[in-house]
Scaffold this motif. Structure first.
Motif, short mmCIF file in Angstrom:
data_model
loop_
_atom_site.label_atom_id
_atom_site.label_comp_id
_atom_site.label_asym_id
_atom_site.label_seq_id
_atom_site.Cartn_x
_atom_site.Cartn_y
_atom_site.Cartn_z
N PRO A 290 -3.68 53.35 -85.06
CA PRO A 290 -3.38 52.77 -83.74
C PRO A 290 -2.87 51.33 -83.87
N LYS A 291 -1.73 51.06 -83.24
CA LYS A 291 -1.11 49.73 -83.34
C LYS A 291 -1.18 48.93 -82.05
N ASN A 292 -1.01 49.61 -80.92
CA ASN A 292 -1.11 48.92 -79.63
C ASN A 292 -1.41 49.96 -78.55
N VAL A 293 -1.85 49.49 -77.40
CA VAL A 293 -2.13 50.40 -76.30
C VAL A 293 -1.54 49.82 -75.01
N THR A 294 -0.87 50.70 -74.26
CA THR A 294 -0.30 50.32 -72.97
C THR A 294 -1.07 51.04 -71.88
N VAL A 295 -1.52 50.30 -70.88
CA VAL A 295 -2.22 50.87 -69.73
C VAL A 295 -1.25 50.79 -68.56
N ARG A 296 -0.99 51.93 -67.93
CA ARG A 296 -0.01 51.96 -66.84
C ARG A 296 -0.46 52.87 -65.70
N ALA B 142 1.58 57.97 -60.52
CA ALA B 142 1.30 58.50 -59.17
C ALA B 142 -0.11 59.06 -59.04
N ASP B 143 -0.62 59.68 -60.10
CA ASP B 143 -1.94 60.32 -60.02
C ASP B 143 -3.05 59.56 -60.74
N GLY B 144 -2.82 58.28 -61.03
CA GLY B 144 -3.89 57.49 -61.64
C GLY B 144 -3.40 56.63 -62.80
N TRP B 145 -4.36 56.11 -63.58
CA TRP B 145 -4.06 55.21 -64.69
C TRP B 145 -4.07 55.98 -66.01
N TYR B 146 -3.14 55.60 -66.88
CA TYR B 146 -3.02 56.24 -68.18
C TYR B 146 -3.00 55.20 -69.30
N ALA B 147 -3.48 55.61 -70.48
CA ALA B 147 -3.40 54.77 -71.67
C ALA B 147 -2.48 55.47 -72.66
N SER B 148 -1.53 54.74 -73.19
CA SER B 148 -0.63 55.28 -74.21
C SER B 148 -0.88 54.50 -75.49
N ILE B 149 -1.46 55.18 -76.48
CA ILE B 149 -1.80 54.54 -77.74
C ILE B 149 -0.70 54.81 -78.76
N GLY C 125 1.42 47.69 -65.05
CA GLY C 125 0.98 48.04 -66.40
C GLY C 125 0.87 46.81 -67.28
N PHE C 126 0.23 46.97 -68.43
CA PHE C 126 0.05 45.88 -69.38
C PHE C 126 -0.22 46.47 -70.75
N ARG C 127 -0.03 45.65 -71.80
CA ARG C 127 -0.20 46.15 -73.17
C ARG C 127 -1.04 45.20 -74.01
N TYR C 128 -1.96 45.77 -74.78
CA TYR C 128 -2.72 45.03 -75.78
C TYR C 128 -2.04 45.24 -77.14
N PRO C 129 -1.63 44.16 -77.81
CA PRO C 129 -1.04 44.33 -79.13
C PRO C 129 -2.11 44.56 -80.22
N GLN C 130 -3.36 44.24 -79.89
CA GLN C 130 -4.47 44.43 -80.83
C GLN C 130 -5.80 44.25 -80.08
N GLY C 131 -6.91 44.43 -80.80
CA GLY C 131 -8.24 44.18 -80.21
C GLY C 131 -8.86 45.36 -79.49
N PHE C 132 -8.09 46.42 -79.20
CA PHE C 132 -8.64 47.59 -78.52
C PHE C 132 -9.25 48.53 -79.57
N LYS C 133 -10.05 49.47 -79.12
CA LYS C 133 -10.69 50.41 -80.06
C LYS C 133 -10.94 51.74 -79.36
N ALA C 134 -10.48 52.82 -79.98
CA ALA C 134 -10.68 54.16 -79.41
C ALA C 134 -11.94 54.78 -80.00
N ASP C 135 -12.85 55.20 -79.12
CA ASP C 135 -14.08 55.90 -79.53
C ASP C 135 -13.89 57.36 -79.12
N GLU C 136 -13.24 58.13 -80.00
CA GLU C 136 -12.88 59.51 -79.67
C GLU C 136 -14.10 60.41 -79.47
N ASP C 137 -15.14 60.19 -80.25
CA ASP C 137 -16.34 61.03 -80.16
C ASP C 137 -16.96 60.99 -78.76
#
Length: 197
Positions: free
Chosen positions: A172-178, A181-188, A136-148
């Motif tokens: 949104p402050k940071n995002v962790t990608v981890r 068992a069933d794939g990759w997840y993003a925790s915002i 896993g890894f985390r971005y402290p900034q620079g990411f952007k969620a396009d919910e639409d």
């Protein structure tokens, strides 16, 4: 009067094959940097303890400050960790090709925080990261969620589709990608203002 509170919103990612490989590369680089710096720090700390033990064995007098130093490593500071990462990146050029600099810096800050907790007696000595269990890894900034459009922008990886199971609330402050068992997840992680009356 309001107090900030943080809450995480977790989503399953739907990365393309190339993006999934980038996830693995990022995770591998972060794990390598964390373990390399932990190894160096562990060696320095052991040398430090050995010196103290040696002085005690030979009955060398310790001042009050030196006695206190048995519990605290005085050279621990954020700048030394940042400098160590800079040196590591010069030594291993693959970091620049396979990982985003913010992600690496964040991992090194995680190690620094782990040491701070240890020296304050609030946690155990940091442990080496293992493949598969620590992907896993985390971005402290620079990411952007396009919910639409059900996608999230991750620097150096691009827009990654995700299963939009709930609306993101707060700032949104940071995002962790981890990987799980069933794939990759993003925790915002988002910040809210709580009103206290």
């Amino acid at each position: 009067m309001s107090e900030p509170m943080r809450l995480a919103f977790k989503y399953k990612l739907r990365p393309a094959r190339k993006q999934e490989q980038a996830f693995r590369n990022f995770s591998g680089c972060c794990r390598f940097a964390y373990n390399a710096l932990l190894g160096e720090e562990k060696e320095q700390y052991q040398d430090y303890l050995d010196e103290i033990e040696s002085r005690l064995c030979f009955s060398e007098a310790l001042s009050e400050d030196e006695a206190k130093a048995l519990c605290v490593k005085p050279t621990l500071n954020q700048y030394s960790f940042n400098y160590a990462l800079k040196r590591l990146k010069e030594e291993y050029p693959f970091f620049k090709e396979y990982c985003h600099s913010q992600v690496l810096q964040q991992k090194v800050m995680d190690l620094y925080e782990a040491f701070k907790k240890f020296f304050k007696g609030k946690g155990g000595y940091p442990k080496f990261k293992k493949r598969h269990s620590d992907d896993g890894f985390r971005y402290p900034q620079g990411f952007k969620a396009d919910e639409d459009n059900g996608r999230i922008f991750l620097p150096k990886i691009g827009y990654v589709r995700y299963r939009n199971s709930r609306k993101i609330e707060g700032i949104p402050k940071n995002v962790t990608v981890r990987q799980e068992a069933d794939g990759w997840y993003a925790s915002i992680q988002c910040e809210f203002e709580l009103n206290n009356h």
